[in-house]
Design a protein around this motif. Structure first.
Motif, short mmCIF file in Angstrom:
data_model
loop_
_atom_site.label_atom_id
_atom_site.label_comp_id
_atom_site.label_asym_id
_atom_site.label_seq_id
_atom_site.Cartn_x
_atom_site.Cartn_y
_atom_site.Cartn_z
N ALA A 492 1.03 -1.06 -0.23
CA ALA A 492 -0.27 -0.31 0.03
C ALA A 492 0.52 1.09 -0.76
N MET A 493 1.81 0.98 0.44
CA MET A 493 3.15 2.68 1.09
C MET A 493 3.87 2.71 -0.70
N SER A 494 3.51 1.75 -0.87
CA SER A 494 4.23 1.40 -2.69
C SER A 494 2.97 2.12 -3.53
N LEU A 495 2.12 1.75 -3.36
CA LEU A 495 1.28 2.13 -4.21
C LEU A 495 0.97 3.61 -4.86
N THR A 496 0.56 3.67 -2.90
CA THR A 496 0.41 5.04 -2.73
C THR A 496 1.44 6.98 -3.06
N LEU A 497 2.78 5.80 -2.97
CA LEU A 497 3.59 6.63 -3.26
C LEU A 497 4.51 6.65 -4.88
N THR A 498 4.22 5.66 -5.11
CA THR A 498 4.09 5.68 -7.54
C THR A 498 3.22 6.22 -7.91
N ALA A 499 1.45 5.82 -6.84
CA ALA A 499 1.01 6.80 -7.58
C ALA A 499 0.91 8.40 -6.93
N ALA A 500 1.75 9.10 -6.20
CA ALA A 500 1.91 10.36 -6.12
C ALA A 500 2.87 10.89 -7.35
N PHE A 501 3.73 10.03 -7.67
CA PHE A 501 4.64 9.91 -7.85
C PHE A 501 4.58 10.36 -9.90
N ALA A 502 3.24 10.09 -9.74
CA ALA A 502 2.58 9.47 -11.56
C ALA A 502 1.81 10.80 -11.85
N VAL A 503 1.34 11.80 -10.26
CA VAL A 503 0.42 12.82 -10.77
C VAL A 503 1.37 14.00 -10.80
N ILE A 504 2.57 13.95 -9.70
CA ILE A 504 3.53 15.39 -9.69
C ILE A 504 4.80 15.35 -10.78
N GLY A 505 4.80 13.92 -10.93
CA GLY A 505 5.86 13.90 -11.82
C GLY A 505 7.26 14.27 -11.53
N ASN A 506 7.64 15.76 -11.94
CA ASN A 506 9.01 16.05 -12.54
C ASN A 506 9.99 16.28 -10.57
N VAL A 507 8.84 16.52 -10.34
CA VAL A 507 8.78 16.97 -8.36
C VAL A 507 10.19 15.82 -8.11
N LEU A 508 9.64 14.98 -8.17
CA LEU A 508 10.51 13.87 -7.78
C LEU A 508 11.55 13.10 -8.55
N GLY A 509 10.94 13.18 -9.95
CA GLY A 509 12.27 12.63 -10.86
C GLY A 509 13.23 13.08 -10.63
N TRP A 510 14.34 13.82 -10.42
CA TRP A 510 15.41 14.64 -10.46
C TRP A 510 16.40 13.55 -10.47
N GLY A 511 16.17 12.91 -9.13
CA GLY A 511 17.18 12.15 -8.24
C GLY A 511 17.24 10.78 -8.41
N THR A 512 15.35 10.66 -8.90
CA THR A 512 15.51 9.14 -8.57
C THR A 512 16.29 7.63 -8.95
N LEU A 513 15.60 6.62 -8.43
CA LEU A 513 16.61 5.23 -8.56
C LEU A 513 15.77 4.19 -9.26
N LEU A 514 14.46 4.52 -9.25
CA LEU A 514 13.51 3.76 -10.14
C LEU A 514 13.26 3.60 -11.36
N ASP A 515 13.79 4.60 -11.71
CA ASP A 515 13.30 4.73 -13.46
C ASP A 515 14.36 6.04 -13.99
#
Length: 683
Positions: A492-515
């Motif tokens: 559930a934590m992973s679902l919430t965070l990845t869904a939030a990542f999909a909504v706000i996108g680039n805010v988390l994307g600069w240093g992410t290690l998942l993608d």
């Protein structure tokens, strides 16, 4: 999944599967007697929808200001591969900060490709390949051999075209887009050097306007066309220094070296050495003094990221300049005020649309190959800011040790799981389950911490991942209850965070290690295949968990509701949203047709089969749609970007193992060791 629940949350099984009788189970009867607002699953759905809705409301995409070329002539110069500014670059950016913009350009080269592929990509407005034809083979016309200026042709063009055709790449696209205007003989592209010839070649491999670098330098760096592409065979500093002082010339500097094998500190390397060198390099633009150019960080609708552009964006800028500057250009080459105003107005009306979710989705589906005219995120310009950006890029491109550490920890968890099975020790099961389902949280957390700006970025990145993983595991254990095992809490934590990542996108994307990060691409906008794969897989797993514990009508509503909420979050990335819907449809069928599934596959729980089938369908649908969007059956993703289908199935295996260890393993092996038939395979 199983109706069994952990004994006090400690990982022992209680009761049999009871999958066929779940509507009449005590929990199911109690659930039917509750008022609608008392159902936990419904409150969770509403809470998730509210959180994602708030994030959607406050998230703001980067607004890229239109910045058309402010001069009559555009000169694009390659300066060689480098990860830091030269002395001349520093002096130029500091002295011309009022009319300059800086950034990095992603050439999207495949591993093992050489610089020639980048020049070829510039001309194709898409990622091109050279294969074994790394060295450009340029044949000059007799006039060009005598005077150093004239026509030319790429002699191995047919081999290059054959190599790229299966990937949907049409070579010579840039030249084919040049507007034909008999009244304007300067509406053309001049190539200086062999790499530039690859970029300026027509679809048949011919180069109408070619100048040898020595002849171009001897002629005072002038050309007959409105756009000049320069391969820096003889160096570029003197040319840049003189060209930026002209009142009718905009200079765009990009990090492409001499065509052929990659070079490093003046040493020619074997093409295979390209695997260790960068595909994201320096880029900056200098407009004439006193022009209306907006200073700041280069960007485009393709990336939506301050300071990041792509080669197709450069191609689009060249095409836009030729199409807008020609009609109103004065004899000196400087656009008339009306032409400049028209160009600005045109860009102003089209650029904001590129920042909308729909446009972002289009850019994500088609990849960077489409290209978008260059823009600027307004802000101060300085050599120190450009240097910091290049340092960040250099750190982000050396993430291998961090990813290897995370993979090693995951492998260690699998070893622990094997040891638990062999020794029949189930006490650590909740902790292992939490760790197996929270690794996406740890990898995504890299986008929240600027580990790449520390003195030791690799160590800082490893510490970030480990720290986030420990915190996530602890939080999952705190959320564990008799109704919610640690594995489901982690999912559930992973679902919430990845869904939030999909909504706000680039805010988390600069240093992410998942993608792949937003600076490396190709997942600049929206969410990448790794986060999307976890999001889809987690949504299906949790929907199945709810479905097995609810009366049938409520289970269908729970599945459909969760799929709709997560689908809306993923919708800017259309293939992922459609993949989730396809998987949700399969899971709903398995939930409503359990008797049929049980008769067809008696050795497995119907919802376990349904979850596996739903994940497989989602993986296949997403992979096919992404393949169609990239123009080829092979996904065109960077090497460090995980594939969507593989992540979906890998996540299913991770969640299945976690929940099985925590809830079912003890009872399963106890029955097996006593000679009894274990319950059907289930999560």
């Amino acid at each position: 999944m199983s109706t069994s629940t952990p004994d006090g949350g400690r990982g022992t099984a209680a009761g049999a599967s009871g999958a066929g009788a779940h509507p009449d189970a005590p929990e199911g009867l109690a659930a039917r007697r509750r008022a609608w607002w008392q159902h936990r699953w419904l409150r969770h759905l509403i809470g998730l929808a509210v959180v994602l809705g708030v994030l959607f409301g406050v998230a703001r995409p980067v607004r890229v200001a239109p910045s058309p070329v402010a001069a009559g002539d555009l000169v694009v110069i390659g300066v060689g591969e480098r990860t830091s500014l030269s002395t001349s670059d520093r002096d130029l950016l500091d002295s011309r900060a009022a009319t300059a913009a800086y950034g990095v350009v992603s050439s999207s080269r495949d591993q093992g490709e050489c610089v020639s592929a980048a020049w070829l990509s510039l001309g194709a407005a898409a990622q091109a390949r050279t294969g074994d034809h790394c060295a450009p083979e340029i044949v000059l016309t007799p006039a060009a051999r005598l005077s150093g200026s004239g026509g030319a042709a790429v002699s191995n063009w047919s081999q290059l075209a054959t190599l790229n055709s299966p990937h949907g790449v049409d070579l010579g696209r840039l030249q084919s887009r040049v507007p034909a205007d008999p009244a304007d003989p300067r509406s053309c592209i001049t190539a200086v050097g062999p790499g530039a010839a690859l970029a300026a070649a027509a679809p048949d491999g011919s180069v109408a306007h070619y100048i040898e670098p020595s002849a171009w330098a001897a002629g005072g760096y002038t050309a007959d066309c409105r756009v000049t592409l320069v391969d820096p065979v003889l160096g570029s500093e003197d040319a840049i220094r003189r060209l930026v002082e002209r009142p009718d010339t905009t200079v765009l500097v990009i990090g492409l070296g001499p065509a052929g094998a990659l070079t490093s500190p003046g040493i020619r390397l074997d093409p295979t050495a390209a695997r260790t060198l960068s595909s994201v390099q320096l880029a900056y633009r200098v407009d004439p003094r006193g022009s209306t150019a907006v200073p700041g960080a280069l960007s485009s609708a393709t990336t939506g990221e301050p300071g990041v552009i792509t080669l197709p964006d450069v191609s689009a800028a060249i095409t836009a300049h030729l199409r807008t500057a020609a009609p109103g250009t004065s004899a000196s080459g400087v656009p008339s005020p009306s032409a400049a105003a028209s160009s600005t107005a045109s860009s102003t009306t089209t650029a904001p649309a590129a920042s909308t979710p729909a446009a972002s989705a289009q850019a994500t589906v088609t990849g960077a190959d489409a290209g978008a005219a260059l823009g600027v995120v307004p802000g101060p310009v300085s050599a120190s800011a450009a240097d910091r950006l290049l340092a960040d890029v250099a750190a982000l491109q050396h993430r291998g040790p961090i990813m290897a550490t995370a993979a090693g920890i995951f492998a260690a968890l699998l070893v622990v799981a094997v040891v638990m099975v062999l020794r029949r020790r189930w006490a650590p099961a909740p902790w292992v389950a939490a760790a197996l389902t929270t690794w996406p949280v740890a990898l995504l957390a890299g986008g929240l911490v600027p580990w790449y700006r520390t003195a030791q970025p690799v160590l800082a990145g490893i510490a970030t991942v480990l720290g986030a993983w420990v915190v996530a595991v602890g939080l999952a254990r705190l959320l564990t209850t008799s109704r919610r095992p640690a594995g489901i809490a982690g999912a559930a934590m992973s679902l919430t965070l990845t869904a939030a990542f999909a909504v706000i996108g680039n805010v988390l994307g600069w240093g992410t290690l998942l993608d792949s990060t937003t600076v490396l691409g190709p997942d600049w906008l929206g969410t990448g295949p790794g986060a999307a794969g976890v999001c889809v897989g987690a949504a299906l797993a949790i929907a199945a968990w709810w479905a097995e514990r609810l009366p049938r009508k409520q289970s269908v509503v729970a599945i459909v509701g969760l799929v709709i909420i997560i689908g809306v979050a993923l919708w800017p990335n259309v293939p992922y949203a459609i993949a989730l819907m396809a998987g949700g449809a399969v899971l709903t069928f398995a939930d409503t047709a359990r008797s049929w599934v049980r008769e067809a596959i008696p050795w497995a729980d119907p919802l376990f089969v349904g979850t596996a089938a739903a994940s497989l369908v989602a993986a296949l649908v997403g992979t096919v749609l992404l393949s169609l969007g990239s123009g080829t059956i092979l996904l065109q993703l960077s090497p460090d970007s995980p594939r969507f289908g593989g992540v979906v199935m890998g996540w299913l295996a991770s969640v299945t193992l976690a929940v099985w260890l925590e809830l079912r393993a003890g009872a399963w092996f106890a029955a097996r060791d006593e000679g009894r038939l274990p319950d059907p395979t289930s999560m």
